[in-house]
Design an enzyme around this catalytic site. Structure first.
Site, mmCIF file in Angstrom:
data_model
loop_
_atom_site.group_PDB
_atom_site.id
_atom_site.type_symbol
_atom_site.label_atom_id
_atom_site.label_comp_id
_atom_site.label_asym_id
_atom_site.label_seq_id
_atom_site.Cartn_x
_atom_site.Cartn_y
_atom_site.Cartn_z
ATOM 1 N N ASP A 77 -0.637 -11.794 -1.980
ATOM 2 C CA ASP A 77 0.672 -12.066 -1.389
ATOM 3 C C ASP A 77 0.640 -13.331 -0.539
ATOM 4 O O ASP A 77 1.588 -14.134 -0.563
ATOM 5 C CB ASP A 77 1.172 -10.870 -0.582
ATOM 6 N N ARG A 78 -0.456 -13.534 0.187
ATOM 7 C CA ARG A 78 -0.600 -14.774 0.962
ATOM 8 C C ARG A 78 -0.649 -15.980 0.027
ATOM 9 O O ARG A 78 0.006 -17.006 0.260
ATOM 10 C CB ARG A 78 -1.879 -14.746 1.809
ATOM 11 N N LYS A 124 8.693 -3.983 -3.023
ATOM 12 C CA LYS A 124 9.973 -4.666 -3.210
ATOM 13 C C LYS A 124 10.038 -5.105 -4.671
ATOM 14 O O LYS A 124 9.008 -5.409 -5.271
ATOM 15 C CB LYS A 124 10.082 -5.885 -2.298
ATOM 16 N N ASN A 158 0.805 -1.218 0.000
ATOM 17 C CA ASN A 158 0.000 0.000 0.000
ATOM 18 C C ASN A 158 0.841 1.273 0.000
ATOM 19 O O ASN A 158 0.375 2.322 -0.424
ATOM 20 C CB ASN A 158 -0.939 -0.001 1.205
ATOM 21 N N SER A 218 4.698 1.031 -0.372
ATOM 22 C CA SER A 218 5.996 0.820 -1.001
ATOM 23 C C SER A 218 5.998 -0.540 -1.693
ATOM 24 O O SER A 218 5.013 -1.283 -1.638
ATOM 25 C CB SER A 218 7.127 0.890 0.039
#
EC number: 2.7.1.33
Length: 247
Positions: A103-104, A16, A12, A14
């Site tokens: 992501d999970r 990677k 939300n 930033s």
């Protein structure tokens, strides 16, 4: 994969990222929307990536901003992973699969690619998520808990007298100052949540995988069980892209 692929894990606030070519990670970093230097580092990572894959839990506006930025730089349309009901032998337990954070889902896919037995993925970031997958690839369910820094922020915001200038490490010993009591209490809550989830899971004991910014720390607090896999979401992104024939 024979040409550079830019992989992005968008949160939300930033992101990677890493650049991968033929299975090798060539570069990696973090991108913040309000950090021009990190933006330049991302956009300067490759002349033209052949593909851009994105795992995103951000809202539509932030996704659109990313698409525009990447399109202006390279003219490449990113592929966004979305949570399905089934993929690569993993089955979603949600009645509405798309409501599970991707992501999970990707972290479970990544762990499943590493381990064919029953497993548990502990992702310790802004939130602490704990997900169980049986040996047949069925998601048994999971937990979502405020992460360590979110716990600390909530305590400091809502409790006027809890203030400290020290910066102690997270530890499980009883604290002998307010700073220690806060940090150690949060560590106890995080580690205790994982222990209780594993106790609730029963037998056979699942193989443990840790990821997320605080994953290595939480693994250490628990006595180093299982495996820390920093790139588990990215690994799942690769599995899903391959399954869907994404180029």
């Amino acid at each position: 994969m024979n040409c550079p692929c830019l992989q992005i894990d968008l949160g939300n606030s930033s992101a990677k990222w890493r650049l991968v070519d033929d299975g090798q990670v060539l570069a990696r970093g973090r991108y913040g929307r309000d950090d021009p230097a990190s933006r330049e580092a991302l956009l300067g990572v490759a002349p033209v990536p052949v593909a851009i894959w994105v795992s995103s839990v951000a809202d539509a506006e932030h996704e659109s901003q990313l698409v525009t930025m990447l399109g202006e730089r390279w003219g490449v349309e990113p592929w966004f992973a979305r949570t399905p009901a089934h993929c690569a032998g993993l089955s979603n337990s949600y009645a509405e699969p798309q409501r599970m954070g991707v992501d999970r889902w990707l972290a479970m896919l990544g762990a499943r690619a590493r381990c064919a037995d029953r497993l548990c993925v502990v992702d310790a970031g802004s939130a602490l998520t704990i997900d169980l997958v049986d040996a047949g690839g069925r998601h048994e369910g999971g937990y979502i808990i405020p992460g360590a820094r979110l716990m600390e922020r909530a305590l400091l915001l809502d409790t006027g007298r809890v203030r400290f200038e020290q910066d102690p490490q997270y530890d499980l010993a009883p604290g002998t100052s307010t700073a220690q009591a806060v940090r150690h209490g949060i560590a106890l809550a995080q580690a205790g949540a994982v222990q209780q989830a594993l106790a609730q899971a029963g037998e056979p004991a699942p193989a443990l995988f840790f990821c997320g910014g605080d994953g290595a720390l939480l693994r250490d607090l628990l006595g180093e069980p299982g495996e820390f896999a920093a790139d588990l979401v990215f690994e799942g992104l690769q599995v899903m892209a391959a399954e869907q024939g994404t180029q």
